[in-house]
Design a protein around this motif. Structure first.
Motif, PDB file in Angstrom:
ATOM      1  N   GLY A  19       0.664  -1.357  -0.213  1.00  0.00           N
ATOM      2  CA  GLY A  19      -0.048   0.098  -0.025  1.00  0.00           C
ATOM      3  C   GLY A  19       0.931   1.089   0.053  1.00  0.00           C
ATOM      4  O   GLY A  19       2.020   1.109   0.193  1.00  0.00           O
ATOM      5  N   LYS A  20       0.147   2.282  -0.409  1.00  0.00           N
ATOM      6  CA  LYS A  20       0.911   3.777  -0.405  1.00  0.00           C
ATOM      7  C   LYS A  20       0.990   4.073   0.921  1.00  0.00           C
ATOM      8  O   LYS A  20       0.447   4.015   1.888  1.00  0.00           O
ATOM      9  CB  LYS A  20       0.142   4.630  -1.220  1.00  0.00           C
ATOM     10  CG  LYS A  20       0.565   6.194  -1.154  1.00  0.00           C
ATOM     11  CD  LYS A  20      -0.233   6.908  -2.155  1.00  0.00           C
ATOM     12  CE  LYS A  20      -0.085   8.329  -1.663  1.00  0.00           C
ATOM     13  NZ  LYS A  20       1.197   8.968  -2.064  1.00  0.00           N
ATOM     14  N   GLY A  21       2.193   4.856   1.301  1.00  0.00           N
ATOM     15  CA  GLY A  21       2.520   5.543   2.453  1.00  0.00           C
ATOM     16  C   GLY A  21       3.863   5.121   3.176  1.00  0.00           C
ATOM     17  O   GLY A  21       4.231   5.581   4.352  1.00  0.00           O
ATOM     18  N   LYS A  22       4.692   4.517   2.596  1.00  0.00           N
ATOM     19  CA  LYS A  22       5.996   3.995   3.138  1.00  0.00           C
ATOM     20  C   LYS A  22       7.109   5.237   3.337  1.00  0.00           C
ATOM     21  O   LYS A  22       7.413   5.635   4.226  1.00  0.00           O
ATOM     22  CB  LYS A  22       6.463   2.849   2.359  1.00  0.00           C
ATOM     23  CG  LYS A  22       5.560   1.532   2.285  1.00  0.00           C
ATOM     24  CD  LYS A  22       6.123   0.374   1.449  1.00  0.00           C
ATOM     25  CE  LYS A  22       6.125   0.634  -0.043  1.00  0.00           C
ATOM     26  NZ  LYS A  22       4.512   0.809  -0.453  1.00  0.00           N
ATOM     27  N   THR A  23       7.010   5.720   1.996  1.00  0.00           N
ATOM     28  CA  THR A  23       8.166   6.786   2.129  1.00  0.00           C
ATOM     29  C   THR A  23       7.501   8.026   2.818  1.00  0.00           C
ATOM     30  O   THR A  23       8.364   8.761   3.469  1.00  0.00           O
ATOM     31  CB  THR A  23       8.500   7.199   0.498  1.00  0.00           C
ATOM     32  OG1 THR A  23       9.361   6.150   0.118  1.00  0.00           O
ATOM     33  CG2 THR A  23       9.512   8.449   0.496  1.00  0.00           C
ATOM     34  N   THR A  24       6.375   8.290   2.665  1.00  0.00           N
ATOM     35  CA  THR A  24       5.717   9.468   3.284  1.00  0.00           C
ATOM     36  C   THR A  24       5.506   9.455   4.790  1.00  0.00           C
ATOM     37  O   THR A  24       5.933  10.291   5.493  1.00  0.00           O
ATOM     38  CB  THR A  24       4.276   9.789   2.715  1.00  0.00           C
ATOM     39  OG1 THR A  24       3.643   8.653   2.645  1.00  0.00           O
ATOM     40  CG2 THR A  24       4.320  10.652   1.451  1.00  0.00           C
ATOM     41  N   LYS A  47      14.750   5.249  -6.442  1.00  0.00           N
ATOM     42  CA  LYS A  47      14.118   6.422  -7.622  1.00  0.00           C
ATOM     43  C   LYS A  47      15.326   7.344  -7.411  1.00  0.00           C
ATOM     44  O   LYS A  47      15.522   8.072  -6.271  1.00  0.00           O
ATOM     45  CB  LYS A  47      12.888   6.673  -7.004  1.00  0.00           C
ATOM     46  CG  LYS A  47      11.778   5.684  -7.464  1.00  0.00           C
ATOM     47  CD  LYS A  47      10.371   5.812  -6.796  1.00  0.00           C
ATOM     48  CE  LYS A  47      10.629   5.602  -5.384  1.00  0.00           C
ATOM     49  NZ  LYS A  47       9.213   5.804  -4.581  1.00  0.00           N
ATOM     50  N   GLU A 114      13.642   2.720   0.093  1.00  0.00           N
ATOM     51  CA  GLU A 114      13.374   1.545  -0.861  1.00  0.00           C
ATOM     52  C   GLU A 114      14.625   0.512  -0.902  1.00  0.00           C
ATOM     53  O   GLU A 114      14.833  -0.293  -1.645  1.00  0.00           O
ATOM     54  CB  GLU A 114      13.553   2.259  -2.327  1.00  0.00           C
ATOM     55  CG  GLU A 114      12.234   3.139  -2.689  1.00  0.00           C
ATOM     56  CD  GLU A 114      11.177   2.327  -2.904  1.00  0.00           C
ATOM     57  OE1 GLU A 114      11.121   1.041  -2.963  1.00  0.00           O
ATOM     58  OE2 GLU A 114       9.945   3.029  -2.793  1.00  0.00           O
ATOM     59  N   GLU A 165      -2.472  -2.157   0.839  1.00  0.00           N
ATOM     60  CA  GLU A 165      -3.757  -1.465   0.040  1.00  0.00           C
ATOM     61  C   GLU A 165      -4.778  -1.837   0.074  1.00  0.00           C
ATOM     62  O   GLU A 165      -5.059  -3.334   0.009  1.00  0.00           O
ATOM     63  CB  GLU A 165      -3.060  -1.821  -1.541  1.00  0.00           C
ATOM     64  CG  GLU A 165      -3.912  -0.978  -2.377  1.00  0.00           C
ATOM     65  CD  GLU A 165      -3.515  -1.201  -3.894  1.00  0.00           C
ATOM     66  OE1 GLU A 165      -2.585  -1.338  -4.145  1.00  0.00           O
ATOM     67  OE2 GLU A 165      -4.678  -1.526  -4.834  1.00  0.00           O
ATOM     68  N   HIS A 168      -6.359   2.036  -4.229  1.00  0.00           N
ATOM     69  CA  HIS A 168      -5.704   3.053  -4.771  1.00  0.00           C
ATOM     70  C   HIS A 168      -6.038   3.770  -6.051  1.00  0.00           C
ATOM     71  O   HIS A 168      -6.569   2.711  -6.722  1.00  0.00           O
ATOM     72  CB  HIS A 168      -4.206   2.261  -5.107  1.00  0.00           C
ATOM     73  CG  HIS A 168      -2.950   3.482  -5.446  1.00  0.00           C
ATOM     74  ND1 HIS A 168      -3.067   4.258  -6.318  1.00  0.00           N
ATOM     75  CD2 HIS A 168      -2.024   3.885  -4.479  1.00  0.00           C
ATOM     76  CE1 HIS A 168      -1.875   5.132  -6.353  1.00  0.00           C
ATOM     77  NE2 HIS A 168      -1.418   4.817  -5.149  1.00  0.00           N
ATOM     78  N   ASP A 181       1.492  12.098  -4.987  1.00  0.00           N
ATOM     79  CA  ASP A 181       2.239  10.902  -5.021  1.00  0.00           C
ATOM     80  C   ASP A 181       3.512  11.037  -5.390  1.00  0.00           C
ATOM     81  O   ASP A 181       4.442  10.439  -5.512  1.00  0.00           O
ATOM     82  CB  ASP A 181       1.673  10.244  -6.399  1.00  0.00           C
ATOM     83  CG  ASP A 181       0.403   9.485  -6.053  1.00  0.00           C
ATOM     84  OD1 ASP A 181       0.333   8.495  -5.353  1.00  0.00           O
ATOM     85  OD2 ASP A 181      -0.830  10.074  -6.875  1.00  0.00           O
TER      86      ASP A 181
HETATM   87  P1  ATP Z   1       4.671   7.105  -1.008  1.00  0.00           P
HETATM   88  O1  ATP Z   1       6.063   7.660  -1.432  1.00  0.00           O
HETATM   89  O2  ATP Z   1       3.407   8.006  -1.650  1.00  0.00           O
HETATM   90  O3  ATP Z   1       4.696   7.190   0.658  1.00  0.00           O
HETATM   91  P2  ATP Z   1       5.268   4.363  -1.096  1.00  0.00           P
HETATM   92  O4  ATP Z   1       7.030   4.686  -0.685  1.00  0.00           O
HETATM   93  O5  ATP Z   1       4.555   3.563  -0.151  1.00  0.00           O
HETATM   94  O6  ATP Z   1       4.557   5.872  -1.493  1.00  0.00           O
HETATM   95  P3  ATP Z   1       6.527   3.176  -3.326  1.00  0.00           P
HETATM   96  O7  ATP Z   1       6.461   1.909  -3.565  1.00  0.00           O
HETATM   97  O8  ATP Z   1       7.745   3.977  -2.979  1.00  0.00           O
HETATM   98  O9  ATP Z   1       5.292   3.546  -2.409  1.00  0.00           O
HETATM   99  O10 ATP Z   1       5.866   4.006  -4.763  1.00  0.00           O
HETATM  100  C1  ATP Z   1       5.925   5.348  -4.876  1.00  0.00           C
HETATM  101  C2  ATP Z   1       4.924   5.734  -5.722  1.00  0.00           C
HETATM  102  O11 ATP Z   1       3.993   4.639  -6.251  1.00  0.00           O
HETATM  103  C3  ATP Z   1       4.161   6.838  -5.202  1.00  0.00           C
HETATM  104  O12 ATP Z   1       3.659   7.672  -6.338  1.00  0.00           O
HETATM  105  C4  ATP Z   1       2.940   6.057  -4.785  1.00  0.00           C
HETATM  106  O13 ATP Z   1       1.642   7.010  -5.040  1.00  0.00           O
HETATM  107  C5  ATP Z   1       2.715   4.981  -5.917  1.00  0.00           C
HETATM  108  N1  ATP Z   1       2.183   4.035  -5.174  1.00  0.00           N
HETATM  109  C6  ATP Z   1       2.388   3.279  -3.889  1.00  0.00           C
HETATM  110  N2  ATP Z   1       1.592   2.368  -3.703  1.00  0.00           N
HETATM  111  C7  ATP Z   1       0.708   2.128  -4.917  1.00  0.00           C
HETATM  112  C8  ATP Z   1      -0.151   1.001  -5.118  1.00  0.00           C
HETATM  113  N3  ATP Z   1      -0.308   0.120  -4.093  1.00  0.00           N
HETATM  114  N4  ATP Z   1      -0.663   1.084  -6.557  1.00  0.00           N
HETATM  115  C9  ATP Z   1      -0.436   2.118  -7.392  1.00  0.00           C
HETATM  116  N5  ATP Z   1       0.710   2.932  -7.082  1.00  0.00           N
HETATM  117  C10 ATP Z   1       1.257   2.964  -5.802  1.00  0.00           C
END
Ligand code: ATP
Ligand code: MG
Length: 182
Positions: A19-24, A47, A114, A165, A168, A181
């Motif tokens: 799911g989204k939210g790891k970096t943030t 990245k 990452e 997730e 999304h 994002d």
């Molecule tokens: P963020 O940087 O938003 O906290 P993240 O670190 O959890 O996200 P990453 O795997 O690093 O996720 O991917 C970064 C990008 O991919 C971000 O633009 C994020 O919105 C997108 N993303 C993350 N999770 C998903 C998902 N389950 N489906 C599609 N896009 C995703």
């Protein structure tokens, strides 16, 4: 009864999952820490070629926050024109930078953004990563982000959160949004 505070030292945090939210989430911790006068360094392992909003805002937090973009952009997907070896070199350089930053002994938190994914993809050797995590200075906290965190790292960590997730917007065709994002 209140639990005894067994350690004033740093801890190891892992943010993983699909799911989204790891970096943030890691940036949220940084924001909180800097408010207490702590110093944070973030090294990006994969990245490096997107213009993320945080690149601009984090500049404003220097020198309390230092961002090092070492990675080579998305790997294997979307316009990846780098050879695998290039990604390996970039990830190894990122790990060397983490070691250097640790030895400076000025940071309270280092975010290895990452890195879990870099290990999963075979860009980094798990043993090398484990060694760095284990040998960190006592007071230093580390945050390891990225999906597919391996069991050894999870076992070693003090705090592990899996972003799962549920929904999304990407799944219904909504493209990455500026400010949310990137
Ligand atoms: P963020 O940087 O938003 O906290 P993240 O670190 O959890 O996200 P990453 O795997 O690093 O996720 O991917 C970064 C990008 O991919 C971000 O633009 C994020 O919105 C997108 N993303 C993350 N999770 C998903 C998902 N389950 N489906 C599609 N896009 C995703
Ligand atoms: Mg991320």
């Amino acid at each position: 009864m209140e639990k005894e505070n067994v350690s004033n030292g740093g801890i190891v945090i892992v943010y993983t999952g699909n799911g989204k939210g790891k970096t943030t989430a890691s940036l949220g911790v940084a924001l909180r820490a800097i408010g207490h006068g702590l110093k944070v360094c973030m090294v990006q392992f994969i990245k490096g070629e997107w213009h993320y909003g945080e690149l601009n805002s984090l500049k404003k937090l220097e020198p309390d926050f230092e961002l090092i973009v070492a990675g080579k952009g998305f790997i294997g997907i979307i316009d990846d024109d780098h050879a695998f070896e290039e990604h390996v070199r970039a990830a190894k350089t990122a790990l060397d930078i983490v070691e250097q930053k640790m030895s400076l002994d000025i940071f309270d938190i280092i975010i290895l953004d990452e890195i879990n994914y870099a290990v999963h993809l075979g860009l980094l050797n798990l043993g090398d990563v484990m060694k760095i995590v284990k040998n960190r200075p006592k007071h230093l906290s580390l945050i390891l982000t990225g999906n597919y965190a391996c069991d050894e790292i999870i076992l070693l960590a003090d705090l592990v959160t899996e972003m799962k997730e549920i929904k999304h917007p990407y799944k219904k065709g909504i493209k990455a949004k500026r400010g949310i994002d990137f």
